[in-house]
Design a protein around this motif. Structure first.
Motif, PDB file in Angstrom:
ATOM      1  N   GLU A   1       0.710  -1.319  -0.084  1.00 43.18           N
ATOM      2  CA  GLU A   1      -0.246   0.251  -0.001  1.00 43.18           C
ATOM      3  C   GLU A   1       1.185   1.489   0.149  1.00 43.18           C
ATOM      4  O   GLU A   1       0.198   2.595  -0.565  1.00 43.18           O
ATOM      5  CB  GLU A   1      -0.862  -0.071   1.362  1.00 43.18           C
ATOM      6  N   ARG A   2       1.885   1.746   1.109  1.00 41.41           N
ATOM      7  CA  ARG A   2       2.499   2.596   0.963  1.00 41.41           C
ATOM      8  C   ARG A   2       3.118   2.617   0.141  1.00 41.41           C
ATOM      9  O   ARG A   2       3.823   3.668  -0.773  1.00 41.41           O
ATOM     10  CB  ARG A   2       3.671   2.563   1.963  1.00 41.41           C
ATOM     11  N   ALA A   3       4.155   1.119  -1.283  1.00 34.96           N
ATOM     12  CA  ALA A   3       4.874   1.033  -2.242  1.00 34.96           C
ATOM     13  C   ALA A   3       3.945   1.404  -3.441  1.00 34.96           C
ATOM     14  O   ALA A   3       4.687   2.168  -4.459  1.00 34.96           O
ATOM     15  CB  ALA A   3       5.747  -0.528  -2.207  1.00 34.96           C
ATOM     16  N   GLN A   4       2.964   2.375  -3.400  1.00 34.19           N
ATOM     17  CA  GLN A   4       1.755   2.194  -5.070  1.00 34.19           C
ATOM     18  C   GLN A   4       2.877   4.158  -4.725  1.00 34.19           C
ATOM     19  O   GLN A   4       2.555   4.714  -6.007  1.00 34.19           O
ATOM     20  CB  GLN A   4       0.595   2.004  -4.956  1.00 34.19           C
ATOM     21  N   PHE A   5       2.820   4.914  -3.402  1.00 33.29           N
ATOM     22  CA  PHE A   5       2.878   5.982  -3.465  1.00 33.29           C
ATOM     23  C   PHE A   5       4.291   6.378  -5.188  1.00 33.29           C
ATOM     24  O   PHE A   5       4.489   7.566  -5.336  1.00 33.29           O
ATOM     25  CB  PHE A   5       2.837   6.794  -2.333  1.00 33.29           C
ATOM     26  N   TYR A   6       4.974   5.261  -4.343  1.00 30.51           N
ATOM     27  CA  TYR A   6       6.529   5.683  -5.434  1.00 30.51           C
ATOM     28  C   TYR A   6       7.309   5.035  -5.965  1.00 30.51           C
ATOM     29  O   TYR A   6       8.114   5.042  -6.188  1.00 30.51           O
ATOM     30  CB  TYR A   6       7.510   5.738  -3.572  1.00 30.51           C
ATOM     31  N   MET A   7       6.451   3.592  -6.442  1.00 32.41           N
ATOM     32  CA  MET A   7       7.079   3.395  -7.769  1.00 32.41           C
ATOM     33  C   MET A   7       7.166   3.521  -9.095  1.00 32.41           C
ATOM     34  O   MET A   7       8.267   3.657  -8.919  1.00 32.41           O
ATOM     35  CB  MET A   7       6.248   1.713  -7.541  1.00 32.41           C
ATOM     36  N   PRO A   8       6.062   4.701  -8.674  1.00 28.33           N
ATOM     37  CA  PRO A   8       6.355   4.990 -10.148  1.00 28.33           C
ATOM     38  C   PRO A   8       7.923   5.883 -10.657  1.00 28.33           C
ATOM     39  O   PRO A   8       8.524   5.163 -11.421  1.00 28.33           O
ATOM     40  CB  PRO A   8       5.587   5.747 -10.984  1.00 28.33           C
ATOM     41  N   PHE A   9       7.857   6.535  -9.610  1.00 29.50           N
ATOM     42  CA  PHE A   9       9.011   7.536  -9.752  1.00 29.50           C
ATOM     43  C   PHE A   9      10.661   6.296  -9.167  1.00 29.50           C
ATOM     44  O   PHE A   9      10.997   6.834  -9.890  1.00 29.50           O
ATOM     45  CB  PHE A   9       9.581   8.696  -8.289  1.00 29.50           C
ATOM     46  N   ILE A  10      10.770   5.445  -8.197  1.00 28.91           N
ATOM     47  CA  ILE A  10      11.338   4.259  -8.321  1.00 28.91           C
ATOM     48  C   ILE A  10      11.517   3.397 -10.043  1.00 28.91           C
ATOM     49  O   ILE A  10      12.896   3.512  -9.760  1.00 28.91           O
ATOM     50  CB  ILE A  10      10.629   3.612  -7.402  1.00 28.91           C
ATOM     51  N   TYR A  11      10.763   2.569  -9.985  1.00 29.54           N
ATOM     52  CA  TYR A  11      10.568   2.385 -11.637  1.00 29.54           C
ATOM     53  C   TYR A  11      11.700   2.790 -12.354  1.00 29.54           C
ATOM     54  O   TYR A  11      12.340   2.927 -13.378  1.00 29.54           O
ATOM     55  CB  TYR A  11       9.847   1.814 -11.952  1.00 29.54           C
ATOM     56  N   GLU A  12      11.289   4.042 -12.465  1.00 21.64           N
ATOM     57  CA  GLU A  12      11.292   5.131 -13.565  1.00 21.64           C
ATOM     58  C   GLU A  12      13.232   5.549 -13.278  1.00 21.64           C
ATOM     59  O   GLU A  12      13.745   5.354 -14.010  1.00 21.64           O
ATOM     60  CB  GLU A  12      10.809   6.360 -13.905  1.00 21.64           C
ATOM     61  N   THR A  13      13.294   5.689 -12.202  1.00 21.76           N
ATOM     62  CA  THR A  13      15.353   6.083 -11.254  1.00 21.76           C
ATOM     63  C   THR A  13      15.602   4.432 -11.739  1.00 21.76           C
ATOM     64  O   THR A  13      17.258   5.194 -12.507  1.00 21.76           O
ATOM     65  CB  THR A  13      14.752   6.521  -9.985  1.00 21.76           C
ATOM     66  N   LEU A  14      15.636   3.820 -11.490  1.00 18.68           N
ATOM     67  CA  LEU A  14      16.149   2.552 -11.593  1.00 18.68           C
ATOM     68  C   LEU A  14      16.325   2.606 -13.425  1.00 18.68           C
ATOM     69  O   LEU A  14      17.264   1.894 -13.829  1.00 18.68           O
ATOM     70  CB  LEU A  14      14.941   1.270 -11.759  1.00 18.68           C
ATOM     71  N   ARG A  15      14.945   2.371 -14.707  1.00 24.82           N
ATOM     72  CA  ARG A  15      15.020   2.278 -15.365  1.00 24.82           C
ATOM     73  C   ARG A  15      16.807   3.100 -16.033  1.00 24.82           C
ATOM     74  O   ARG A  15      17.257   2.784 -17.382  1.00 24.82           O
ATOM     75  CB  ARG A  15      13.651   2.846 -16.464  1.00 24.82           C
ATOM     76  N   SER A  16      16.295   4.038 -15.848  1.00 23.01           N
ATOM     77  CA  SER A  16      17.238   5.550 -16.214  1.00 23.01           C
ATOM     78  C   SER A  16      18.692   5.112 -15.756  1.00 23.01           C
ATOM     79  O   SER A  16      19.791   4.993 -16.970  1.00 23.01           O
ATOM     80  CB  SER A  16      16.691   7.247 -15.754  1.00 23.01           C
ATOM     81  N   ARG A  17      19.077   4.162 -15.153  1.00 24.62           N
ATOM     82  CA  ARG A  17      20.389   3.826 -15.011  1.00 24.62           C
ATOM     83  C   ARG A  17      20.643   2.678 -15.075  1.00 24.62           C
ATOM     84  O   ARG A  17      21.774   1.742 -15.356  1.00 24.62           O
ATOM     85  CB  ARG A  17      20.776   4.035 -13.382  1.00 24.62           C
ATOM     86  N   GLY A  18      20.027   1.447 -16.088  1.00 26.78           N
ATOM     87  CA  GLY A  18      19.721   0.954 -16.484  1.00 26.78           C
ATOM     88  C   GLY A  18      19.846  -0.877 -16.026  1.00 26.78           C
ATOM     89  O   GLY A  18      20.779  -1.789 -15.970  1.00 26.78           O
ATOM     90  N   LEU A  19      19.295  -0.267 -14.331  1.00 23.61           N
ATOM     91  CA  LEU A  19      18.739  -1.511 -13.370  1.00 23.61           C
ATOM     92  C   LEU A  19      18.075  -1.962 -13.340  1.00 23.61           C
ATOM     93  O   LEU A  19      17.021  -1.901 -13.822  1.00 23.61           O
ATOM     94  CB  LEU A  19      19.220  -0.366 -12.215  1.00 23.61           C
ATOM     95  N   PRO A  20      17.783  -3.524 -12.704  1.00 24.72           N
ATOM     96  CA  PRO A  20      17.045  -4.601 -12.538  1.00 24.72           C
ATOM     97  C   PRO A  20      15.567  -3.596 -11.943  1.00 24.72           C
ATOM     98  O   PRO A  20      15.609  -2.733 -10.484  1.00 24.72           O
ATOM     99  CB  PRO A  20      17.303  -5.911 -11.588  1.00 24.72           C
TER     100      PRO A  20
END
Length: 598
Positions: free
Chosen positions: A129-148
């Motif tokens: 429930e808490r994760a859903q508020f931050y997950m889009p930003f986390i996913y995008e940050t990891l993607r921008s660095r080529g991380l899993p």
């Protein structure tokens, strides 16, 4: 050469295939043994092949496949319940970080998986429930660095996606950075602000750190373990054992000469628990959990605040509740921004232009006379910066910086004292613009039946009072005496913790109740180190009002986390996770602990 062959026949004698001979039976047995040694024994089957989930028929295993004791804070025992078809499919699913693991390597992963799916579902639901508020930003940050992408679930293990989480070792924020590592990645920490609690800045720092760790080890399992154990320990362990993988290093752990460099029980289970969470997160629907609604992620914008901005006044001017402001900005530790440098503030994107204009318009807090985040302190004769610091809990350097005064102090002059941001952040506040503050659950403390104390008669007080700290006083006993919460006293005096000094003058908020002088002194509670011996539940369980199946329990003298868990018949691990504590967290009488009840 013996004239007899292995079966006792003479050389050249042809045996009839229809004739029974005792030696034939012996040969058959010998052949079976040889075949068994040649390849009929157990094999190291990977998840790519016909994987067989090995589960005990009943009872709890004493040790796991890794040889580590189960039923501890770090490794749960098997509950003896077989996996359902859906659970088995979820467990056998593979992502980028859990491919090609052997039966033995998945053994501990299975124990964590079963515990979270069968016993601790509340923790999974709450963290997701808490994760859903931050997950889009986390996913995008990891993607921008080529991380899993699944590295996002390190925050599940570290804090349950709670930006306000703090460990007993001083790690803070959603990604639990210690002070030195946080500073290395540009996160300022002082009396006013702790940027490790900034969910966006700390996410970028975590991605940078994980990228660095992978560059060091060229292996995600080792990099993830190093995030928990430290890169130095992993480097020394690999050098001492010649290991190439995490599971090999764990098997050879006892070969490391220095006990300081060996993996701790927590280090050994960090990766298996993480992999279990990944399997669950990618199969939420299949396992009966609520799917993340990423559309609930707040759209925020960053604006700049001048030094000494009254944050509470700013929030009110913008029509925001303090709870909403604090939910967007958990890094702030005061109701006033840093007095000597500008800082960033996150606001809903739709309010960005208005917010920046308001921040430019607001005068610095120190120049005014009436501010929401500050209170006045009138200097008395004999006061010094040190004595005022002791009374208010504000460091001397910050008093000087905020008020721009030097000693000797002039009696009658007024100083500005910043209040402490003690508001807890609930991620649900992020989804509700300008939502009113949720009422905290009130918990009435019940005395132990065998306590011998004189009944206290409360007397209503309509004005604020002052209390001089005497020998034996604790924050809990003072709050009880005046009928106010400890948090209210801390906020009224700008204090950061419960530490008291003899002779210290405490301001008691108005509306409390003054209690007769006869009172019991609360004894300090020892740090939790291990579960107490099993005993019958005490009759002194505090009365609690239920709210969404979560109640708040007031800590009694002598309580430990394990004792509280037994009182409510909940898992100690669940209690630790729900309150973002660890097994060494110390409790004080009067503290509140959140408990999820059935």
């Amino acid at each position: 050469m013996s004239p007899y062959d292995a079966c006792g026949k003479r050389s050249g004698e042809v045996a009839s295939s229809f004739r029974f001979r005792p030696c034939g039976l012996f040969g058959l047995l010998l052949l079976c043994v040889l075949l068994g040694l040649a390849g009929c024994g157990p094999k190291n089957v990977t998840s790519k092949g016909p994987f067989v989930v090995q589960e005990p028929a009943k009872g709890y295993p004493v040790v796991s496949s890794s040889g580590q004791k189960t039923g501890t804070v770090y490794l749960p025992a098997d509950d003896g319940r077989p996996l359902s078809k859906a659970e088995r499919e979820a467990f056998l699913s593979e992502g980028e970080l859990d491919r090609n693991l052997s039966q033995d390597e998945l053994g501990d992963v299975l124990l964590h998986f079963k515990y979270l799916v069968h016993e601790d579902r509340y923790t999974v639901e709450k963290n997701i429930e808490r994760a859903q508020f931050y997950m889009p930003f986390i996913y995008e940050t990891l993607r921008s660095r080529g991380l899993p992408r699944e590295l996002a679930y390190i925050a599940f293990i570290e804090s349950g996606f709670n930006p306000k989480a703090t460990s007993s070792s001083g790690a803070a924020g959603m990604w639990q950075f210690i002070s030195s590592t946080g500073k290395h990645y540009g996160m300022n920490q002082d009396w006013w602000l702790d940027e490790r609690r900034d969910p966006y800045q700390s996410t970028r720092a975590a991605a940078d750190y994980l990228s660095k760790l992978h560059g060091m080890f060229n292996d995600w399992h080792l990099a993830i373990t190093a995030y928990n154990a430290g890169e130095g320990k992993i480097q020394r362990g690999l050098a001492a054992t010649g290991s190439k993988t995490f599971f090999e290093l764990r098997r050879k752990n006892e070969q490391i000469y220095s006990t300081r460099d060996r993996l701790s029980d927590e280090n050994k289970q960090y990766l298996p628990k993480f992999l279990a969470v990944c399997k669950i997160a990618r199969n939420l629907d299949k396992l009966g959990f609520t799917r993340m609604d990423l559309s609930r992620s707040p759209q925020v914008a960053e604006v700049r605040a001048k030094p000494g901005t009254d944050l509470m006044l700013f929030a009110k001017s913008m029509g925001m509740s303090w709870e909403e402001f604090a939910a967007h900005n958990p890094a702030y530790q005061r109701y006033v921004s840093h007095p000597s440098r500008s800082t960033k503030i996150y606001v809903p994107r739709r309010m960005a232009g208005q917010a920046q204009a308001m921040l430019i318009k607001l005068p610095p807090a120190k120049t005014g006379t009436s501010y929401a985040g500050l209170r006045d302190y009138k200097i008395a004769r004999g006061d010094t910066m040190v004595s005022i610091s002791r009374k208010t809990g504000v460091p001397v350097a910050e008093l000087r910086r905020l008020n721009q005064v030097s000693e000797p102090l002039r009696a009658g002059r007024t100083l500005k004292i910043p209040g402490t941001n003690r508001t807890g952040v609930d991620a649900r506040a992020l989804a509700k613009a300008s939502a009113p503050a949720s009422k905290s659950v009130q918990v009435a403390s019940v005395r132990r039946s065998d306590a011998r104390a004189v009944p206290q008669q409360p007397v209503r007080s309509s004005a604020s009072a002052t209390h001089e700290v005497k020998k034996g006083d604790t924050m809990y006993s003072i709050a009880k005496r005046y009928g106010v919460t400890q948090e209210a006293i801390l906020a009224a005096n700008g204090m950061k913790n419960h530490n008291l000094n003899l002779g210290q003058q405490l301001r008691i908020p108005a509306g409390g109740t003054a209690v007769a002088e006869n009172r019991t002194v609360a004894a300090p509670v020892r740090a939790v180190s291990a579960p107490a011996p099993q005993r019958a539940p005490s009759r002194s369980v505090a009365v609690a009002k239920e709210s969404n199946k979560v109640v708040q329990y007031t800590v009694q003298s002598g309580d430990t986390l394990w004792a509280i868990a037994r009182k409510f018949n909940v898992s100690p691990v669940e209690l630790l996770s729900l309150n973002n504590m660890n097994r060494n967290t110390a409790l004080r009488p009067g503290d509140t602990v959140r408990v999820a009840v059935n």
